[in-house]
Design an enzyme around this catalytic site. Structure first.
Site, short mmCIF file in Angstrom:
data_model
loop_
_atom_site.label_atom_id
_atom_site.label_comp_id
_atom_site.label_asym_id
_atom_site.label_seq_id
_atom_site.Cartn_x
_atom_site.Cartn_y
_atom_site.Cartn_z
N GLU A 1 -86.63 -4.62 25.28
CA GLU A 1 -87.72 -4.03 24.97
C GLU A 1 -88.64 -3.97 26.47
OE1 GLU A 1 -89.78 -5.78 21.49
OE2 GLU A 1 -91.58 -5.34 22.49
N CYS B 1 -97.33 -2.13 26.78
CA CYS B 1 -96.08 -1.39 26.89
C CYS B 1 -96.23 0.10 26.24
CB CYS B 1 -94.96 -1.89 26.57
SG CYS B 1 -95.03 -2.69 25.00
N GLU C 1 -94.74 3.59 35.55
CA GLU C 1 -95.67 2.75 34.51
C GLU C 1 -96.83 2.22 35.28
OE1 GLU C 1 -93.91 -0.76 32.41
OE2 GLU C 1 -94.84 0.04 30.55
N LYS D 1 -88.37 -18.46 27.18
CA LYS D 1 -88.80 -18.58 28.56
C LYS D 1 -89.83 -17.34 28.74
CE LYS D 1 -88.53 -17.23 32.55
NZ LYS D 1 -89.94 -17.29 32.93
P1 ADP Z 1 -93.50 -8.92 35.34
O1 ADP Z 1 -93.29 -7.66 36.44
O2 ADP Z 1 -93.92 -8.33 34.19
O3 ADP Z 1 -93.88 -10.17 35.64
P2 ADP Z 1 -90.59 -9.06 34.62
O4 ADP Z 1 -90.28 -7.94 33.75
O5 ADP Z 1 -90.09 -9.27 35.99
O6 ADP Z 1 -92.03 -9.07 34.73
O7 ADP Z 1 -90.76 -10.52 33.89
C1 ADP Z 1 -90.47 -10.75 32.48
C2 ADP Z 1 -89.93 -12.11 32.36
O8 ADP Z 1 -88.43 -12.18 32.68
C3 ADP Z 1 -90.48 -13.31 32.97
O9 ADP Z 1 -90.56 -14.10 32.08
C4 ADP Z 1 -89.69 -13.34 34.08
O10 ADP Z 1 -90.05 -14.81 34.51
C5 ADP Z 1 -88.48 -13.07 33.56
N1 ADP Z 1 -87.42 -12.99 34.59
C6 ADP Z 1 -87.55 -12.26 35.99
N2 ADP Z 1 -86.58 -12.31 36.64
C7 ADP Z 1 -85.39 -12.81 35.94
C8 ADP Z 1 -84.13 -12.94 35.94
N3 ADP Z 1 -83.40 -12.75 37.19
N4 ADP Z 1 -83.50 -13.77 35.06
C9 ADP Z 1 -83.98 -14.03 33.90
N5 ADP Z 1 -85.45 -13.81 33.89
C10 ADP Z 1 -86.18 -13.09 34.67
#
Ligand code: ADP
Length: 512
Positions: free
Chosen positions: A268, A302, A403, A193
């Site tokens: 990561e 990162c 960050e 995903k």
């Molecule tokens: P950013 O702030 O970098 O957009 P996140 O760390 O929230 O990112 O998102 C990184 C990935 O994690 C994306 O693919 C996002 O859709 C997914 N994601 C966010 N929340 C969830 C969750 N509760 N369960 C699974 N995947 C998630």
């Protein structure tokens, strides 16, 4: 194909999707086919123009289930092939990616807002990843252990089965290849995903590797939101391990969801890496290195060297030279060849950067360069932020602790080696670090003392699929890339074979 983006790249993206995916509609890529979602509509915005360019619908649980079913079937077929055959297919993936590398790079550049020059490098590296791990397929040998009994004891590296990978928006195709290649090398199937903000290039990547011979259904891209589609993939009983690349906050949620199912995960996460310049360092190289450390990808990396620690003897000169060089960095539309810093990927992130810089200034940091929005012709509504040097930062300030994930470097003075180590380690993160010095002994002392998964000496940001990568502290756990990254996708089985002639008697039980 030459890009002539007048407005938002809508037509260019549509054309690239038809060329690369054979379809301008967009959804998930499951069992070798487009699967259109039925959930919430997700709108994609061009970061350089701030304009909407396409929409698609969240995959949701039903598509995740179809993908999981396909993955379980394909994994068995894949694992049944010889290791040599799997390696040959992975090498063919590399060749296939190189054939259409320019188109994939353009798609990434428009949709993620990354400078085209960076996208070209990243797509080529994705091809390298498949070739590197293709080479590992027939070299995954176990051990023969000289146990003190009459047994032959050996180990096997077996796949988990189906793994779920969840990736962020900052390097979509690169991170996709980074995780898919070791996973399938080890014999797994994948539910991947990508970030809902940047799903296009990863989806194309999977179509390409299928054209190179990877069985349909072995790698499935489920496109949609994290809390729906991502969560459904982790919760699906087919998933036996989770690999997450993203923010620390979401990493905690992913780890908790994995723990609920008693399945392992690799995290990561972020960083606040210290790039340390000593009085005896080569300042010409350090000035260039400091820029490469934090301004590449507009700092949306990162491993960014977002804290620049400079020894007092060269502090004033370093700040002055860095500020001057920074003001000359070409900021611009990402699809132009000369652009070195493009837009921030999304509005939320842009606002986060802006607010941390403002907070830093309010707490006493001095803007030596940048510190505000960049005005770009043709990108008036885009999320451009000027490469920024903040001087006189105290390590306790929010801008030095949080960050920032943007083109902003916080410069912090220090007196001696001990203080440099103390400041570098006064962070909850531990992803990377670097030291610029002419003293070999000091270079190794710094490498040993700074808490970081990666450390560079007189260099920054050298990363390769051959070398392990990951974090200390809140930067995560587990490793990606290299042989260690490959082992994350395997579970070790210990096999005991009795070789003694009188084995039955040894147990001491009667045979009748
Ligand atoms: P950013 O702030 O970098 O957009 P996140 O760390 O929230 O990112 O998102 C990184 C990935 O994690 C994306 O693919 C996002 O859709 C997914 N994601 C966010 N929340 C969830 C969750 N509760 N369960 C699974 N995947 C998630």
């Amino acid at each position: 194909m030459s890009l002539n983006i007048q407005k938002n790249g809508e037509q260019e993206v549509e054309q690239l999707l038809i060329t690369l995916l054979g379809d301008s509609r967009f959804g998930s890529w499951v069992a070798g086919e487009m699967a259109l979602g039925k959930g919430e509509t997700i709108h994609l915005t061009n970061p350089a123009t701030g304009q909407h360019f396409m929409s698609y619908q969240d995959a949701g649980e039903a598509i995740v289930q179809t993908a999981a079913d396909a993955a379980m079937v394909a994994q068995k077929l894949w694992w049944a092939k010889t290791a040599t055959a799997r390696g040959q297919i992975m090498w063919a993936c590399g060749a296939k990616i190189r054939q259409v590398a320019e188109e994939v790079a353009q798609l990434e550049s428009i949709s993620a807002g990354k400078p085209i020059r960076d996208c070209r490098v990243e797509v080529a590296k994705v091809a390298d990843m498949f070739e590197y791990y293709g080479g590992w397929c027939d070299k995954m040998t176990g051990q023969v252990i000289p146990v003190p009994t009459s047994h032959l004891n050996y180990t096997r590296h077996e796949p988990y089965g189906v793994v779920t990978q969840i990736t962020p928006w900052n390097a979509p195709v690169f991170t996709g290849g980074w995780q898919i290649a070791p996973a399938i090398c080890a014999g797994n199937a994948v539910l991947l995903k990508p970030s809902e903000l940047t799903p296009l290039s990863t989806t194309v990547l999977v179509k390409l590797i299928e054209e190179a011979g990877v069985p349909k259904g072995l790698v499935n891209v489920i496109n949609g939101l994290g809390h729906t589609t991502g969560a459904a993939a982790i919760a699906n009983p087919a998933t036996k391990k989770v690999v997450f690349v993203g923010s620390p906050k979401t990493g905690g949620i992913i780890a908790a969801a994995s723990a609920q199912r008693v399945i392992p995960c690799v995290l990561e996460l972020g960083g606040k890496s210290a790039n340390i310049v000593f009085n005896d360092g080569d300042l010409d190289r350090a000035v260039v290195g400091a820029q490469a450390a934090v301004f590449a990808a507009a700092g949306q990396s990162c491993v960014s060297g977002s804290r620049l620690l400079v020894q007092r003897g060269v502090y004033a000169e370093m700040v002055e030279r860095l500020a001057s060089a920074t003001s000359k960095i070409p900021v611009g539309l990402p699809w132009l060849d000369d652009t070195m810093v493009g837009p921030i990927n999304n509005l939320t992130q842009y606002q986060h950067i802006n607010s941390l810089v403002n907070q830093g200034v309010a707490e006493g940091a001095v803007v030596a360069s940048g510190g505000c929005r960049a005005d770009i012709h043709g990108g008036e509504e885009g999320y451009f932020y000027r490469p920024t040097v903040l001087a006189d930062v105290d390590n306790a300030m929010a801008v030095a602790q949080e960050e920032i994930f943007g083109p902003v470097v916080s410069v912090i003075p220090f007196d001696d080696e001990d203080e440099a180590v103390a400041i570098a380690n006064a962070s909850r993160f531990g992803l990377a670090g670097a030291a610029w010095t002419a003293d070999v002994g000091r270079a190794h002392r710094m490498a040993a003392q700074v808490n970081a998964g990666t450390f560079w000496v007189n260099s920054y940001k050298a990363i390769n699929v051959m070398s392990p990568f990951g974090g200390f502290g809140e930067s995560g756990y587990g490793r990606s890339s290299g042989y260690e990254g490959l082992l994350e996708y395997t579970q070790t089985k210990s096999v005991w074979v009795e070789t003694a002639r009188d084995a039955a008697i040894q147990f001491g039980y009667s045979i009748e």
